[in-house]
Scaffold this motif. Sequence first.
Motif, PDB file in Angstrom:
ATOM      1  N   ALA A  92       0.831  -1.208   0.000  1.00 45.68           N
ATOM      2  CA  ALA A  92       0.000   0.000   0.000  1.00 45.68           C
ATOM      3  C   ALA A  92       0.867   1.261   0.000  1.00 45.68           C
ATOM      4  O   ALA A  92       0.636   2.176  -0.792  1.00 45.68           O
ATOM      5  N   VAL A  93       1.844   1.320   0.883  1.00 40.87           N
ATOM      6  CA  VAL A  93       2.699   2.504   0.963  1.00 40.87           C
ATOM      7  C   VAL A  93       3.414   2.726  -0.365  1.00 40.87           C
ATOM      8  O   VAL A  93       3.407   3.837  -0.914  1.00 40.87           O
ATOM      9  N   GLN A  94       4.026   1.685  -0.900  1.00 42.83           N
ATOM     10  CA  GLN A  94       4.794   1.816  -2.135  1.00 42.83           C
ATOM     11  C   GLN A  94       3.900   2.208  -3.314  1.00 42.83           C
ATOM     12  O   GLN A  94       4.186   3.166  -4.027  1.00 42.83           O
ATOM     13  N   ILE A 132      -6.550  -2.715  -2.578  1.00 39.00           N
ATOM     14  CA  ILE A 132      -6.061  -1.670  -1.690  1.00 39.00           C
ATOM     15  C   ILE A 132      -6.578  -0.370  -2.290  1.00 39.00           C
ATOM     16  O   ILE A 132      -6.391  -0.111  -3.479  1.00 39.00           O
ATOM     17  N   TYR A 133      -7.233   0.442  -1.469  1.00 39.58           N
ATOM     18  CA  TYR A 133      -7.740   1.730  -1.927  1.00 39.58           C
ATOM     19  C   TYR A 133      -6.909   2.835  -1.303  1.00 39.58           C
ATOM     20  O   TYR A 133      -6.829   2.945  -0.076  1.00 39.58           O
ATOM     21  N   CYS A 134      -6.296   3.660  -2.133  1.00 38.74           N
ATOM     22  CA  CYS A 134      -5.496   4.792  -1.686  1.00 38.74           C
ATOM     23  C   CYS A 134      -6.422   6.001  -1.568  1.00 38.74           C
ATOM     24  O   CYS A 134      -7.187   6.296  -2.494  1.00 38.74           O
ATOM     25  N   VAL A 135      -6.342   6.691  -0.436  1.00 43.96           N
ATOM     26  CA  VAL A 135      -7.263   7.775  -0.120  1.00 43.96           C
ATOM     27  C   VAL A 135      -6.461   9.024   0.240  1.00 43.96           C
ATOM     28  O   VAL A 135      -5.692   9.013   1.203  1.00 43.96           O
ATOM     29  N   ILE A 136      -6.642  10.089  -0.519  1.00 35.03           N
ATOM     30  CA  ILE A 136      -5.907  11.339  -0.312  1.00 35.03           C
ATOM     31  C   ILE A 136      -6.715  12.291   0.555  1.00 35.03           C
ATOM     32  O   ILE A 136      -7.944  12.291   0.512  1.00 35.03           O
ATOM     33  N   PHE A 137      -5.995  13.105   1.345  1.00 33.17           N
ATOM     34  CA  PHE A 137      -6.662  14.133   2.138  1.00 33.17           C
ATOM     35  C   PHE A 137      -5.717  15.296   2.393  1.00 33.17           C
ATOM     36  O   PHE A 137      -4.499  15.170   2.294  1.00 33.17           O
ATOM     37  N   ASP A 138      -6.315  16.444   2.683  1.00 33.36           N
ATOM     38  CA  ASP A 138      -5.586  17.645   3.045  1.00 33.36           C
ATOM     39  C   ASP A 138      -5.726  17.757   4.562  1.00 33.36           C
ATOM     40  O   ASP A 138      -6.822  18.044   5.060  1.00 33.36           O
ATOM     41  N   PRO A 139      -4.664  17.480   5.320  1.00 36.10           N
ATOM     42  CA  PRO A 139      -4.781  17.404   6.777  1.00 36.10           C
ATOM     43  C   PRO A 139      -5.466  18.620   7.402  1.00 36.10           C
ATOM     44  O   PRO A 139      -5.067  19.755   7.183  1.00 36.10           O
TER      45      PRO A 139
END
Length: 152
Positions: A92-94, A132-139
Amino acid sequence: MKAVYVAAAAAVVLTGCQSNPGAQDTASDMPSVNVLELEVGTCLNDVDQPLAQDLTEVPAVDCTSPHQSEVFAAINVEGTDYPGIDSLTDTAVQECQIEFERFVGVEFSASSLNFHYYYPTTSSWAVGDRSIYCVIFDPGVETVGTLRGAER
């Protein structure tokens, strides 16, 4: 690279295998989506989801409304035997970092944005979950629209 792994791994959320189509998040009365039915472009309000749980539903929202995160990639995991949490989180990280740069337009290490991911648990793997689902966010910030091409 190790620091990036720690930052991304700290935000890990697990997927689950049970479904309840049309379910609502009773705490916020927000529509939910089954974690096995996530798709790239799905916007979520998932910050308050418990970590290390066999989740079945996550709160979803139209991307034109303020939201906390967005699915930006789906990675297929090959194999018949469950690879284990360490292997799945390494993958997932890679892979999410590679997809992050394609989606945002800058490398993850140079971005102000962050990501977390959902990955198969032993129970969801048993019913065919290989995503694996990659999920982006703006902290700390809600987004309206997409972060695709944000270049930050």
